[in-house]
Design a protein around this motif. Structure first.
Motif, PDB file in Angstrom:
ATOM      1  N   LEU A  15       0.831  -1.208   0.000  1.00  0.00           N
ATOM      2  CA  LEU A  15       0.000   0.000   0.000  1.00  0.00           C
ATOM      3  C   LEU A  15       0.864   1.257   0.000  1.00  0.00           C
ATOM      4  CD1 LEU A  15      -2.847  -1.018   2.499  1.00  0.00           C
ATOM      5  CD2 LEU A  15      -3.086  -0.559   0.054  1.00  0.00           C
ATOM      6  N   CYS A  16       1.915   1.242   0.809  1.00  0.00           N
ATOM      7  CA  CYS A  16       2.844   2.379   0.829  1.00  0.00           C
ATOM      8  C   CYS A  16       3.507   2.576  -0.527  1.00  0.00           C
ATOM      9  CB  CYS A  16       3.911   2.167   1.906  1.00  0.00           C
ATOM     10  SG  CYS A  16       3.283   2.298   3.594  1.00  0.00           S
ATOM     11  N   LEU A  17       3.897   1.441  -1.138  1.00  0.00           N
ATOM     12  CA  LEU A  17       4.542   1.507  -2.451  1.00  0.00           C
ATOM     13  C   LEU A  17       3.597   2.084  -3.486  1.00  0.00           C
ATOM     14  CD1 LEU A  17       7.082   0.830  -4.070  1.00  0.00           C
ATOM     15  CD2 LEU A  17       6.138  -1.456  -4.464  1.00  0.00           C
ATOM     16  N   PHE A  18       2.344   1.630  -3.482  1.00  0.00           N
ATOM     17  CA  PHE A  18       1.357   2.149  -4.426  1.00  0.00           C
ATOM     18  C   PHE A  18       1.110   3.638  -4.190  1.00  0.00           C
ATOM     19  CE2 PHE A  18      -0.355  -2.339  -4.898  1.00  0.00           C
ATOM     20  CZ  PHE A  18       0.135  -2.482  -6.203  1.00  0.00           C
ATOM     21  N   CYS A  19       1.081   4.048  -2.931  1.00  0.00           N
ATOM     22  CA  CYS A  19       0.885   5.466  -2.615  1.00  0.00           C
ATOM     23  C   CYS A  19       2.041   6.315  -3.149  1.00  0.00           C
ATOM     24  CB  CYS A  19       0.759   5.649  -1.102  1.00  0.00           C
ATOM     25  SG  CYS A  19      -0.808   5.076  -0.426  1.00  0.00           S
ATOM     26  N   VAL A  20       3.275   5.815  -2.954  1.00  0.00           N
ATOM     27  CA  VAL A  20       4.447   6.545  -3.449  1.00  0.00           C
ATOM     28  C   VAL A  20       4.407   6.646  -4.965  1.00  0.00           C
ATOM     29  CG1 VAL A  20       6.955   6.460  -3.699  1.00  0.00           C
ATOM     30  CG2 VAL A  20       5.904   5.980  -1.479  1.00  0.00           C
ATOM     31  N   ILE A  21       4.109   5.510  -5.626  1.00  0.00           N
ATOM     32  CA  ILE A  21       4.017   5.511  -7.096  1.00  0.00           C
ATOM     33  C   ILE A  21       2.924   6.466  -7.551  1.00  0.00           C
ATOM     34  CG2 ILE A  21       3.431   4.112  -9.104  1.00  0.00           C
ATOM     35  CD1 ILE A  21       4.758   1.740  -7.678  1.00  0.00           C
ATOM     36  N   GLY A  22       1.780   6.437  -6.853  1.00  0.00           N
ATOM     37  CA  GLY A  22       0.674   7.328  -7.204  1.00  0.00           C
ATOM     38  C   GLY A  22       1.049   8.786  -7.074  1.00  0.00           C
ATOM     39  N   LEU A  23       1.744   9.133  -5.990  1.00  0.00           N
ATOM     40  CA  LEU A  23       2.167  10.516  -5.779  1.00  0.00           C
ATOM     41  C   LEU A  23       3.168  10.959  -6.844  1.00  0.00           C
ATOM     42  CD1 LEU A  23       2.541  10.557  -1.893  1.00  0.00           C
ATOM     43  CD2 LEU A  23       0.844  11.792  -3.245  1.00  0.00           C
ATOM     44  N   VAL A  24       4.095  10.059  -7.194  1.00  0.00           N
ATOM     45  CA  VAL A  24       5.078  10.370  -8.240  1.00  0.00           C
ATOM     46  C   VAL A  24       4.367  10.618  -9.565  1.00  0.00           C
ATOM     47  CG1 VAL A  24       6.964   9.428  -9.622  1.00  0.00           C
ATOM     48  CG2 VAL A  24       6.998   9.177  -7.134  1.00  0.00           C
ATOM     49  N   LEU A  25       3.405   9.759  -9.910  1.00  0.00           N
ATOM     50  CA  LEU A  25       2.656   9.916 -11.163  1.00  0.00           C
ATOM     51  C   LEU A  25       1.849  11.211 -11.169  1.00  0.00           C
ATOM     52  CD1 LEU A  25       1.411   6.265 -11.811  1.00  0.00           C
ATOM     53  CD2 LEU A  25       3.131   7.541 -13.109  1.00  0.00           C
ATOM     54  N   ILE A  26       1.241  11.531 -10.031  1.00  0.00           N
ATOM     55  CA  ILE A  26       0.480  12.774  -9.941  1.00  0.00           C
ATOM     56  C   ILE A  26       1.389  13.978 -10.130  1.00  0.00           C
ATOM     57  CG2 ILE A  26      -0.793  14.267  -8.338  1.00  0.00           C
ATOM     58  CD1 ILE A  26      -1.995  11.685  -7.144  1.00  0.00           C
ATOM     59  N   PHE A  27       2.560  13.948  -9.466  1.00  0.00           N
ATOM     60  CA  PHE A  27       3.519  15.054  -9.599  1.00  0.00           C
ATOM     61  C   PHE A  27       4.018  15.165 -11.038  1.00  0.00           C
ATOM     62  CE2 PHE A  27       7.958  16.417  -9.784  1.00  0.00           C
ATOM     63  CZ  PHE A  27       7.854  17.694  -9.244  1.00  0.00           C
ATOM     64  N   ALA A  28       4.385  14.023 -11.644  1.00  0.00           N
ATOM     65  CA  ALA A  28       4.908  14.031 -13.016  1.00  0.00           C
ATOM     66  C   ALA A  28       3.859  14.539 -13.991  1.00  0.00           C
ATOM     67  CB  ALA A  28       5.369  12.627 -13.404  1.00  0.00           C
ATOM     68  N   THR A  29       2.607  14.108 -13.804  1.00  0.00           N
ATOM     69  CA  THR A  29       1.532  14.557 -14.691  1.00  0.00           C
ATOM     70  C   THR A  29       1.291  16.050 -14.543  1.00  0.00           C
ATOM     71  OG1 THR A  29       0.471  12.388 -14.547  1.00  0.00           O
ATOM     72  CG2 THR A  29      -0.892  14.222 -15.297  1.00  0.00           C
ATOM     73  N   ALA A  30       1.288  16.530 -13.297  1.00  0.00           N
ATOM     74  CA  ALA A  30       1.092  17.960 -13.054  1.00  0.00           C
ATOM     75  C   ALA A  30       2.220  18.786 -13.672  1.00  0.00           C
ATOM     76  CB  ALA A  30       0.999  18.222 -11.554  1.00  0.00           C
ATOM     77  N   LYS A  31       3.469  18.284 -13.533  1.00  0.00           N
ATOM     78  CA  LYS A  31       4.607  18.985 -14.107  1.00  0.00           C
ATOM     79  C   LYS A  31       4.515  19.000 -15.631  1.00  0.00           C
ATOM     80  CE  LYS A  31       8.565  21.090 -14.017  1.00  0.00           C
ATOM     81  NZ  LYS A  31       8.639  22.477 -13.511  1.00  0.00           N
TER      82      LYS A  31
ATOM     83  N   ASN B  70       1.834  18.755 -17.501  1.00  0.00           N
ATOM     84  CA  ASN B  70       0.740  19.637 -17.913  1.00  0.00           C
ATOM     85  C   ASN B  70       1.117  21.108 -17.773  1.00  0.00           C
ATOM     86  OD1 ASN B  70      -1.003  17.562 -18.624  1.00  0.00           O
ATOM     87  ND2 ASN B  70      -1.904  17.425 -16.580  1.00  0.00           N
ATOM     88  N   SER B  71       1.876  21.435 -16.727  1.00  0.00           N
ATOM     89  CA  SER B  71       2.286  22.828 -16.546  1.00  0.00           C
ATOM     90  C   SER B  71       3.212  23.288 -17.666  1.00  0.00           C
ATOM     91  CB  SER B  71       2.974  23.005 -15.194  1.00  0.00           C
ATOM     92  OG  SER B  71       4.256  22.395 -15.180  1.00  0.00           O
ATOM     93  N   ILE B  72       3.986  22.343 -18.212  1.00  0.00           N
ATOM     94  CA  ILE B  72       4.894  22.674 -19.319  1.00  0.00           C
ATOM     95  C   ILE B  72       4.125  22.841 -20.621  1.00  0.00           C
ATOM     96  CG2 ILE B  72       6.808  21.837 -20.732  1.00  0.00           C
ATOM     97  CD1 ILE B  72       7.784  20.329 -18.190  1.00  0.00           C
ATOM     98  N   VAL B  73       3.328  21.841 -20.972  1.00  0.00           N
ATOM     99  CA  VAL B  73       2.695  21.832 -22.292  1.00  0.00           C
ATOM    100  C   VAL B  73       1.504  22.770 -22.373  1.00  0.00           C
ATOM    101  CG1 VAL B  73       3.501  19.491 -22.753  1.00  0.00           C
ATOM    102  CG2 VAL B  73       1.216  19.840 -21.792  1.00  0.00           C
TER     103      VAL B  73
END
Length: 365
Positions: free
Chosen positions: A16-32, A34-37
């Motif tokens: 669960l912790c691993l999935f949460c970390v992966i989820g947070l990384v994906l959310i951050f990467a997607t937000a970054k 989107n902010s660029i493009v």
């Protein structure tokens, strides 16, 4: 039994912790991402405006996409119909400094700009070109590391482009860069901040995506405010036939001091060199630096002839006007009626791309 339950709960907690970390990384990467493009370039500026139909061309269409292999492999830089020279920025990823996600050298989701080179393929999945990369910097000479790529952070809101023209303001060092082109020549203008160092790094052995380059040669003709040279590069296509030799002559509008990095050591005042890793540093006194670059696949003499024939004494503004008119003559070949503003952008942007390949390869003679 209790022991197994405890192990199972521990493993479940770790997962669960691993999935949460992966989820947070994906959310951050997607937000970054989107902010660029989602940052939008302009197609007009206080310094230059497009033609009547050129205003409907979005030169950034086809330069991005996720995942990167859905990219249209286009570029936003300055060129004329079927031009040999496609003077455009090269960029580098925010992640691991990866180059050439877009095989034309410019990927819309990138955040670092490496400089401006003169050749590339348009709309292909093959990586070739990148000849003669110019990178302006206001850093003093003692802060430049010639072993590494010099890059600027940038955002799309600081870019302006339309057929025959590209402009970007590099805010970190406050350098304004403008570009236009003829069939065989690139025309640059760099405006540096007052009181700063005014350097241009010229990488002779540059290739898009860091393909192999060798036999870089350069000679500085300081009395004429010129530089001449050549290189052999090995891109996706060129390496299949023992590479391709490209020649250039660069002409500046003012004197400059200079030094050469030969891959091992930097020497100030050295006026010629041969190396498989070759960079020049050019230092200027005036804030505004105008540069004209002629290229040839035949000889240095032909590169100079192309430069003289197509740019001569013409100013940046005159060459830009000619480039705009050449594009207007092509875009007016098909007349359309009706349609929304966005539909006109789609139509004229596609029509614009259809006049980029095949590519002029011969010289003026």
């Amino acid at each position: 039994m209790q022991k197994f339950k405890k192990i199972f709960r521990t493993l479940l907690f770790i997962l669960l912790c691993l999935f949460c970390v992966i989820g947070l990384v994906l959310i951050f990467a997607t937000a970054k991402y989107n902010s660029i493009v989602n940052s939008v370039p302009k197609n007009t500026s206080a310094l230059a405006q497009p033609g009547k139909l050129g205003q409907y061309v979005n030169t950034f269409i086809g330069t991005g996409g996720f995942p990167y292999w859905v990219c249209g492999f286009n570029f936003p830089g300055a060129t004329v119909p079927f031009g040999m020279v496609r003077l455009s920025p090269e960029t580098m990823s925010i992640y691991k400094d990866t180059k050439a996600y877009n095989t034309s050298g410019y990927y819309y989701a990138d955040t670092k700009l490496l400089g401006f080179s003169h050749t590339r393929l348009a709309g292909t999945g093959a990586t070739d070109g990148g000849h003669f990369l110019f990178t302006p910097t206001s850093k003093p000479l003692n802060e430049i590391d010639f072993k590494k790529d010099i890059s600027h952070r940038f955002t799309h809101k600081d870019e302006t482009a339309f057929p025959g023209y590209y402009e970007i303001h590099l805010k970190d060092e406050n350098i304004l860069c403008q570009f236009t082109a003829t069939e065989r020549c690139g025309v640059h203008r760099y405006i540096f901040p007052k009181g700063s160092d005014k350097n241009i790094i010229l990488k002779i052995t540059n290739t898009i995506g860091d393909f192999k380059a060798n036999d870089g040669q350069v000679k500085i003709l300081s009395k004429n405010k010129e530089i001449e040279g050549s290189v052999r590069t090995y891109g996706s296509f060129a390496r299949r036939n023992d590479g391709i030799q490209v020649y250039f002559v660069t002409r500046f509008d003012q004197p400059f001091s200079f030094g050469i990095w030969d891959g091992q050591v930097f020497r100030e005042g050295l006026d010629r060199a041969k190396s498989d890793s070759l960079k020049l540093n050019l230092n200027f006194k005036n804030e505004t630096v105008n540069v004209k670059v002629g290229i040839s696949y035949v000889s240095i003499e032909n590169a100079r002839l192309n430069l003289d024939s197509e740019t001569g004494p013409s100013t940046f503004e005159e060459i830009l006007c000619t480039a705009k008119n050449k594009w207007e003559s092509k875009l007016t070949l098909i007349e359309i009626e009706g349609g929304t503003h966005d539909e006109k952008i789609v139509f004229y942007s596609a029509l614009y791309r259809s006049f980029q390949m095949p590519t002029t390869f011969n010289d003026v003679n």
